[in-house]
Design an enzyme around this catalytic site. Structure first.
Site, PDB file in Angstrom:
ATOM      1  N   ASP A   1       0.824  -1.209   0.000  1.00 41.19           N
ATOM      2  CA  ASP A   1       0.000   0.000   0.000  1.00 41.19           C
ATOM      3  C   ASP A   1       0.855   1.255   0.000  1.00 41.19           C
ATOM      4  O   ASP A   1       1.827   1.340   0.739  1.00 41.19           O
ATOM      5  CB  ASP A   1      -0.904   0.050   1.233  1.00 41.19           C
ATOM      6  CG  ASP A   1      -1.837  -1.147   1.286  1.00 41.19           C
ATOM      7  OD1 ASP A   1      -1.789  -1.961   0.342  1.00 41.19           O
ATOM      8  OD2 ASP A   1      -2.596  -1.262   2.259  1.00 41.19           O
TER       9      ASP A   1
ATOM     10  N   LYS B   1      -5.426  12.057  11.888  1.00 41.76           N
ATOM     11  CA  LYS B   1      -5.299  11.195  10.708  1.00 41.76           C
ATOM     12  C   LYS B   1      -6.307  11.526   9.609  1.00 41.76           C
ATOM     13  O   LYS B   1      -5.942  11.801   8.468  1.00 41.76           O
ATOM     14  CB  LYS B   1      -5.445   9.730  11.102  1.00 41.76           C
ATOM     15  CG  LYS B   1      -5.362   8.814   9.897  1.00 41.76           C
ATOM     16  CD  LYS B   1      -5.353   7.360  10.241  1.00 41.76           C
ATOM     17  CE  LYS B   1      -5.436   6.585   8.936  1.00 41.76           C
ATOM     18  NZ  LYS B   1      -5.487   5.145   9.128  1.00 41.76           N
TER      19      LYS B   1
ATOM     20  N   ASP C   1      -4.560   2.457  -4.655  1.00 39.83           N
ATOM     21  CA  ASP C   1      -3.181   2.688  -4.231  1.00 39.83           C
ATOM     22  C   ASP C   1      -2.675   1.523  -3.397  1.00 39.83           C
ATOM     23  O   ASP C   1      -1.809   1.665  -2.565  1.00 39.83           O
ATOM     24  CB  ASP C   1      -3.072   4.005  -3.456  1.00 39.83           C
ATOM     25  CG  ASP C   1      -4.074   4.058  -2.311  1.00 39.83           C
ATOM     26  OD1 ASP C   1      -4.782   3.073  -2.107  1.00 39.83           O
ATOM     27  OD2 ASP C   1      -4.122   5.088  -1.628  1.00 39.83           O
TER      28      ASP C   1
END
Lengths: 338, 1293
Positions: B891, B960, B1135
């Site tokens: 990732d 985050k 991704d």
DNA sequence: AGATTCTCTACCGACAATATCAGTATTTAACTT
DNA sequence: ATTTTAAATACTGATATAAGTAATAGAGAATCT
């Protein structure tokens, strides 16, 4: 001693009206009160308690007190721009001011039950409450919605209406007044006029003399003979016309849930003959109702129906063995949880 | 015929079309000549070697707004919309053989001048159908002559026209002489050579080619299209079988003839299949015997052989195993046991052959299959005498189907009558007349698919939509009618394809494998051509209309037994009620059309498995997807899908089509094909565990438990306070919400499991396409590797690869990552796994009864799968020998920021997202948290109390989401909400936590900005560009949009080209929905062909993230191509890149190389150049200081001009003048050029001013002026060099 | 020209208001010349 | 038979609908005066 009535000059400092409109002409107000025959309706003025909601400039409030000297006159408002004004001019008068938001149900509970500042007497429902009056201005943006809810409260017999059939004098946008006063057969006949018909006697007391006057039911205009005032008398100028309604609750015994479902759904297809429109009430509704109603009646449309006819249909609906679950009649808004 | 056209006029866009002509022509006159724009292309495209960045094709850079490509070369929105509708209608009429009406539609099409040059395509379509019905060559010649000479004089035939003539000449003429004569003439008439005529494989059949080459020797074999050649001229070895085959039509089931060269014993049980299925099937059944034979020839265990022997390879009977109790052959298990490569290959071939046929069936016979199931259950019940009151669902459906069918047939025939004008028109009342008029609109569409199928589709669609759209026991009408309409359309397309395919190939039989492959190849080509030619979609309106017709019929017939209580006697009584009921509900004062499903039916549906509703056309594929070759050719075989999921934006499609065949987006095709070629299978062990959990009905991880029916709380007494009532309502809404989200979650899981079950032991593929930014998505919904943890846990690669030394390591890392332990070094992650060996073993061996360690993972199902894999590996003497099928993920760490960092050149930022080599992975979120803390501490030292309160509370988690969404352009307020969600866990007081959140958000934003300084400048720059572009004006703007003499509507969307050459058009426009009347109610839908004003806000907000996504998509596809060509199995979730454990290292190298390659070019500069080209001569509106010299001179000129005009000058006038000036400047004629140069307009004054005009002087009065569109300067780039990435092992990890 | 009032509110995959009527445009019919 | 006129029909756009503004509040664009 008479309370000073706020002048237009001192209102100039108030900038935001939140879309509310007020009639500032004292003369007109006076003739309105005259027309309303307050003394006749409230024989013992010394027992009369008035709750004035969204009073704004409050010059009608001052006038009312000066004219009738009721036992209690309570103003309720919470809009920041009006607070200073109301506070300052009620000071030292018999006008009381409760700084809460009239939109909130809680405000009333607090006023009556917690703070015990305004306690309406409980009156039997066979007569109109003769010791309590509500005056309100619902000409703002939230006004119409709130007005409809208040009407529903009359049906439900809750909120202030649990103390008895309390009469209300409500300023509303003209468009709302037109809607509420529509009679069977009219184009704009809608749920709210059916509600008003069913639970109240509503009279048009005064309205703006504007071009849209013709949109009122002409019979109503004839019968109610409202006081007409010019647009210029409305503060903030240039806005839409407003009207004053006298709402007198009626006693009723309506199966509210079913009635609500039936009227709501039928009025969606208000110009479709009942023969077709009834089918939208549920699975197999057409078959059921056509068996119970005569052909001529089925040719009518929902907008033509009067209170009695709606009640009759409600009754039929209630007796329908396969009637749908009327409490599932809402949409579950799609919400993402991420 | 006159009558037809009259009728037609009455109800169709033709009239509006003709109406608009007048106003149109004036607009068209003003347009720049077509030649002027192509010259604006970026230099000459010297394309050499490995061009990653091909020059965008010319059409993309035209300054002229072209919503449609060449065949849509119309620049008026309303006109193009009508064209689309006319085409759609033409297609429908031709299919239903309404020749006369089709011809009148042709006439209207002909009247559209801008479309004239492509008119012949439409005419050819007509001609083919006409010829088919006419059956006489002389008539045909005459008709053609008349049409082209008299009716459509401006239209000229092309080679396809000739191909059609040749085809019918071969068909209708019987003597050699006249055939030869005719064909010779036709060939001589060619416009682009004989080869061009012959290239029309969708017109000429194989038989035609054979006759032309062999019998009449009119053309040479070399002239034929490449795919056809081998079919016409077969190599010696095949000619025998071919010889016998080509005559097989005359002698259909002579066993002797069908004996193929292979040594399979042929039983005589060749069932002749129903006629409409086509001859292909009968033959393929034999083919399946070959498959079985091949399979039996492999080295298998006796048990396996027995399985194969008893397995019914007849695909019509045995498609996918949706039966819970039946066990299909586990092809995967067999495949795994095969030892040699050779055997594997043979097995693969045989399986593929079998699957080809199954895929065909799957896509084509889906509705029939459903119908058969109903019928079967019905008959079974009847045989048992069990037609009790509580009927099985399928029994009911079969009954409904049977009752509905005659109604549909009746309606279809009514439509045909109306279309053919055979119905009695005189003695009809107004109601019926209106209905007939409506039939003129939807009739052509309703007659396309046979009534049987339409019934089945309607029933299936409605069942599928149960409890969608927030309706508790039902669905939204609008959704239902459109879904049904769409499904019908899909069916039509598939059918159409199948029909025409078998038409072309009907003369061919195939027996030998090689020959079959040839045919397959030719068929694929044919399919591509066919799919491309049917580009026309049905208008949304037509879909809604036929949908509503069918649904109202179903409502009419579908009844269920119901139970009720008589309110008087209080007795239970039974009755019958419609299963579906149309009504309305209110939502926030808006009406919403609703189709309610009766409660008894809902309960029954909840009990059923969802097999019935799975859309069989869109399952994973049993064979490799059709490779992408053009914008609408790829993916499924018979189900049309387009390369990009365009959001009802014709503009997107137009740009895509323009590059489709130019070769510039071949890399995109290649990448998608790599993704599609990855073979998958179901992880049976995980499936078994899941299945157990599911059947228990209890909630487990993300699988919700079974729930009973929805119980609402009872109503409070009427007279209780309104607030109590409100509470009650809210409570009920909450309950309903919880119920339906639970239901849909369980449904979703059910779908996944059902599909997984059906594909147990199968080899399957996911066809992919792209969203409008170029990101890839599997076409099959419900179950794919982009799904949740559950879906992913069920999927493994079909191919296995030995782990080898690195594979073992990566598998361990993978498990660690799945547990969320992914911020440590690789060594530590391996350590993590190794320290849990016992847990792993336990989890693998006793997933449900053991300690359940795997359940603690972030992604438990995938963790379980990996545990199982590791456990198996550990059983091996040498773990490196273990053959692993488990995909291992790599990732990107905050992939969006990686691209931003590379673009902006931020060194610190690049380090934090692992673009710079490091011995530990960097965690950008922690880093930002650290920066925020530093800021807070500083503020606290300066006496900021709020900061002091917060400074200890900042954890990674708090920031985050905001850091992540920052890339997507989260607003201040949005971020505040996110942070508040986190902070409200710490601070009790709502108000306080919100206040703190507002404060903290500012610091987080500032910190992110500080860390990614360059990136943010670029983000801002992109936003500013988007804003200016979406507020720019094209000089040949539609005059109508100057509504009140004010600003015109802004129409230009942001368009750019990805590094792979894919043009991207942001589709954000104002949605103009309209009400469309249908049988049930009106529905509110947007016209997909309409071109509406831009939604500047969304254009601006969307561009930065979309641009970045277009880059990461490019990166992914490039990596895919690279991996594919190096023999790696590759899959990706945007991704997150997946491959076999042993190949991870290789993949990492590839993907880093590709990233570097992508960013070596200055992408921002490239973008600016593209913008400058594309939006050349566009205008923008600026505010400038009224007192400036510039403003003064503009005012001066305006005054002058308005004096000349004799009226006040408007913005429209100014734009018009500027348009004239540009026209002159771009003219070929030097005289005109000079004139242009000397011309002074308000724009030219502003344009030539050297001042920096950008919105200065807020104070002082301003005036609006027009100026040429300019984009801001590119912000300076930081010093980070992307080449450093080469050795950064934590880039993707 | 300046203030007030709407409208959104992180990207993509994705998924949606409708009945009615007044007023106007266009077609059809009815009628006249 | 052709033109003119009236009636009929089709199409478009506006408006009302229900009835707590879901929990939140500030920036930026659109609209109004």
């Amino acid at each position: 001693m008479a309370i000073r009535i706020p002048t237009a000059k001192e209102l100039r400092s108030i900038k935001h009206y939140y879309g509310f409109k007020y009639l500032l002409n004292s003369q007109t107000h006076e003739s309105i009160f005259q027309k309303l025959q307050i003394e006749a309706k409230y024989k013992d003025l010394s027992k009369l308690k008035v709750l004035d909601l969204y009073p704004g400039p409050s010059n009608h409030s001052a006038l009312f007190v000066n004219l009738f000297k009721p036992a209690q006159y309570m103003l309720m408002d919470s809009r920041p721009d009006f607070l200073r004004h109301i506070e300052s001019f009620t000071k030292g008068t018999s006008l009381q001011f409760y700084k809460h938001d009239p939109y909130e149900w809680k405000s009333y509970i607090d006023l009556i039950e917690k703070d015990k500042l305004f306690i309406p007497s409980i009156k039997p429902r066979d007569l109109v409450h003769d010791e309590c009056l509500v005056i309100a201005n619902l000409t703002g943006m939230i006004g119409e919605g709130l007005f409809m809810q208040w009407l529903a409260c009359i049906g439900n017999k809750n909120w202030l209406q649990k103390y008895g059939r309390i009469r209300m004098l409500v300023w509303v946008p003209e468009s709302t007044a037109i809607k509420v006063l529509a009679k069977p057969g009219e184009q704009i006949r809608s749920k709210c006029s059916v509600v008003a018909d069913t639970f109240t006697d509503t009279r048009l007391i005064a309205t703006t003399n504007s071009t849209s006057l013709r949109k009122f039911n002409s019979k109503i205009l004839e019968k109610h003979e409202p006081i007409l005032f010019p647009t210029e008398d409305i503060w903030l100028t240039g806005g839409k016309p407003i009207s004053l309604l006298e709402v007198t609750p009626k006693e009723h015994n309506v199966d509210l849930d079913n009635w609500d479902y039936v009227t709501k759904h039928l009025l969606i297809l208000k110009s479709t003959p009942l023969l077709e429109a009834l089918d939208s009430l549920g699975h197999g509704a057409k078959d059921y109702f056509t068996g119970k109603l005569d052909r001529e009646f089925l040719k009518k449309t929902a907008k033509d129906l009067d209170t009695e006819e709606f009640l009759y249909l409600t009754n039929l609906f209630d007796k329908w063995p396969f009637k749908p679950d009327i409490y599932m009649d809402f949409i579950d808004v799609f919400q993402d949880n991420d | 015929m006159l009558r037809y056209s009259r009728l037609y006029k009455k109800s169709n866009p033709l009239c509006t079309l003709v109406r608009t002509q007048r106003s149109l022509s004036s607009v068209t006159k003003l347009l720049k000549p077509a030649t002027s724009m192509s010259s604006t292309a970026l230099g000459s495209s010297s394309r050499g070697g490995d061009m990653v960045f091909p020059r965008p094709p010319q059409v993309l850079l035209s300054t002229k707004f072209e919503p449609f490509d060449r065949s849509y070369a119309v620049n008026n929105a309303s006109e193009s919309k009508d064209l689309m509708n006319l085409w759609s209608l033409l297609e429908a009429c031709l299919h239903s053989r309404y020749i006369d009406r089709a011809f009148s539609i042709l006439k209207s099409l002909y009247s559209v001048k801008s479309h004239r040059s492509y008119f012949i395509d439409d005419y050819n379509k007509f001609l083919m159908v006409y010829a088919d019905t006419q059956r006489d060559m002389k008539e045909l010649d005459k008709k053609l002559f008349e049409d082209l000479q008299i009716t459509f004089p401006a239209c000229e035939y092309n080679d396809k026209t000739l191909a059609i003539l040749i085809h019918y000449a071969l068909k209708y003429l019987d003597d050699t002489h006249s055939i030869t004569k005719h064909c010779q003439t036709y060939f001589k008439m060619n416009t682009n050579g004989v080869r061009s005529i012959l290239s029309n494989v969708e017109v000429l059949t194989i038989q035609d080619y054979k006759r032309l080459v062999n019998d009449f020797e009119l053309v040479d074999l070399q002239e034929l299209p490449a795919e056809i050649k081998p079919l016409v001229h077969t190599p010696k070895s095949l000619s025998d079988s071919l010889e016998s085959v080509s005559t097989s039509e005359e002698q259909p089931s002579s066993p002797a003839m069908q004996k193929p060269s292979t040594e399979i014993s042929l039983d005589s049980d060749i069932n002749p299949l129903p006629k409409d299925v086509g001859e292909l099937l009968a033959v393929d059944t034999i083919g399946m015997k070959v498959v079985r034979h091949t399979l039996l020839g492999l080295s298998l265990t006796e048990q396996q052989k027995e399985q194969i022997r008893s397995f019914n390879f007849d695909t019509t009977a045995n498609l996918l195993n949706f039966d819970k109790d039946k066990e299909n052959i586990d092809f995967f298990a067999i495949y795994k046991t095969l030892k040699t490569e050779e055997e594997k290959e043979r097995f693969a071939k045989a399986l593929d052959e079998f699957n080809q046929e199954r895929q065909h069936q799957l896509e084509n016979r889906a509705t029939d299959a459903a119908k058969e199931r109903w019928k079967h259950d019905f008959e079974e019940a009847k045989a048992r005498g069990d037609l009790s009151i509580q009927k099985k669902l399928n029994v009911k459906l079969w009954e409904w189907y049977n009752q509905m069918l005659p109604l549909v047939k009746e309606e279809v025939s009514r439509c045909s009558q109306v279309m053919e004008n055979t119905s009695e028109t005189d003695d009809l009342n107004a109601q019926e007349r209106r209905q007939n008029k409506a039939r003129m609109d939807y009739g052509p569409y309703l007659t396309l698919v046979n009534p049987e199928k339409m019934c089945v589709i309607t029933i299936l669609e409605l069942l599928k939509l149960n409890s969608t759209g927030g309706i508790i026991e039902g669905m939204r009408t609008a959704r239902a009618v459109i879904s049904v309409g769409k499904a019908i359309e899909m069916e039509f397309r598939a059918e159409q394809l199948l029909k025409s395919e078998s038409r072309v190939f009907k003369d061919i039989n195939k027996k030998s494998h090689e020959f079959k492959m040839l045919v397959q190849n030719a068929r694929a080509t044919f399919r591509s051509m066919k799919i491309e030619s049917s580009k026309i979609l049905w208008p949304q309106e037509a879909r809604a209309k036929i949908g509503s017709i069918l649904i109202s019929m179903l409502i009419h017939v579908a009844k269920v037994r119901v139970e009720g209580v008589d309110p008087v006697t209080n007795e239970k009584i039974h009755g019958e009620a419609p299963a579906f009921s149309h009504g309305y509900q209110y939502h926030n004062g808006s009406k919403l059309g609703v189709l309610k499903i009766h409660r008894t039916l809902v309960h029954q549906l909840n009990g059923e498995r969802l097999v019935a509703a799975v859309q069989p056309q869109l399952l994973p594929m049993l064979v490799k997807p059709r490779p992408w070759k053009s914008w609408n050719s790829g993916g499924y075989y018979y189900t049309q899908s387009s390369l990009i999921r365009s959001k009802d934006s014709p503009e997107q499609v137009a740009y895509l089509k323009a590059v489709s065949d130019t070769g510039v987006i071949d890399k995109v095709y290649q990448g998608l094909n790599v993704l599609g070629e990855t073979a998958w299978t179901i992880n049976r062990r995980v499936f078994d565990v899941m299945s157990d959990v599911w059947n228990s009905g209890k909630p487990f991880l993300e699988i919700p438990g079974i729930q009973d029916k929805l119980v609402l709380t009872p109503q409070p007494p009427r007279e209780s306070d309104p607030s109590v009532h409100r509470e009650w309502k809210l409570k009920n809404k909450e309950l309903a919400n919880a119920f339906s989200s639970n239901r849909s979650a369980r449904c979703d899981a059910n779908y996944k499991l059902e599909i997984a079950r059906a594909f147990l032991g199968e080899k399957f593929y996911f066809p992919h396409n792209l969203d409008f930014r170029g990101r890839a998505y599997p076409l099959s919904p419900h179950f794919n590797h982009l799904g949740n943890d559950m879906s992913r846990g069920l999927l493994i690669f079909w191919e296995g690869k030995k782990l080898g030394p690195t594979g073992v390591k990566w598998l361990k890392v993978h498990l660690s990552n799945l547990f969320g332990f992914d911020k440590a070094s690789l060594e530590d992650r391996v350590g993590f796994t190794e320290s849990h060996i016992e847990d792993i073993k336990d989890s693998a061996q006793n997933p449900l009864d053991g300690n359940g360690w795997w359940k603690q993972a972030d992604k438990p199902w995938q963790a379980l799968a990996t545990c199982i894999e590791l456990n198996e590996m550990l059983k091996m003497e040498n773990p490196e020998e273990y053959v692993s099928h488990q995909p291992v993920h790599q990732d990107g760490t905050c992939n969006g920021l990686q691209h931003y960092a590379a673009l902006g050149g931020d060194i610190e930022g690049a380090t934090q997202v692992n673009l710079v080599p490091s011995d530990r992975p960097q965690d950008v979120y922690s880093h930002v948290a650290k920066l925020v803390v530093a800021r807070l501490e500083k503020a606290a030292r300066n006496g900021d109390e709020t900061a002091g309160l917060l400074k200890d509370k900042i954890k990674r988690k708090v920031v985050k989401q905001t850091v992540m969404t920052n890339v997507y352009g989260v607003t201040y307020i949005g971020a505040t909400h996110q942070i508040d969600k986190q902070l409200s866990n710490v601070f009790e007081d709502h108000k306080q936590s919100y206040e703190l959140s507002k404060y903290l958000t500012k610091h987080v934003f500032a910190s992110v900005r500080e860390l990614f300084e360059g990136a943010h400048l670029i983000q801002d720059w992109l936003g500013e560009c988007a804003k200016r572009i979406s507020k720019s004006i094209r000089v040949d703007v539609d005059e109508k949009s100057f509504k009140n003499g004010n600003k015109p509507d802004f129409m230009s969307s942001v368009i750019w080209t990805t590094p792979l050459g894919l043009p991207i058009v942001q589709p954000y426009r104002e949605n103009c929905k309209k009400q469309v009347a249908t049988n049930l109610q009106t529905v509110f839908i947007s016209d997909p062909f309409a071109v509406n004003p831009i939604n500047a806000r969304r254009q601006k907000a969307g561009f930065p993230p979309n641009f970045i996504h277009s880059l990461d998509a490019s990166h992914m596809l490039l990596s895919a191509v690279e991996c594919g060509s190096n023999g790696l199995d590759f899959a990706a979730v945007h991704d997150s890149y997946w491959t076999h454990a042993c190949d991870v290292d290789k993949m990492n190298v590839f993907l880093r190389e590709q990233f570097i390659k992508l960013h070596e070019v200055d992408l921002i500069e490239r973008l600016k150049n593209e913008f400058d080209q594309r939006y050349k001569n566009y205008l923008q509106i600026l505010k400038i200081d009224k007192k400036s010299d510039l403003a003064r001179s503009v005012m001066e000129l305006r005054k002058q001009l308005s004096k000349d005009l004799g009226r006040p000058i408007t913005l429209a006038d100014e734009i018009y003048m500027e348009k004239k000036r540009i026209q002159l400047l771009e003219s070929e004629d030097p005289e005109e050029q000079a004139k242009g140069k000397s011309m002074v307009t308000t724009v030219s004054i502003v344009g030539s001013s050297q001042d920096n005009l950008i919105e200065k002087s807020k104070d002082g009065s301003c005036t609006l002026v027009l100026a040429p569109l300019t984009l801001p300067q590119i912000p300076p780039k930081g010093d980070f060099d992307v080449k450093e990435l080469k050795n950064s092992k934590y880039f993707f990890s």
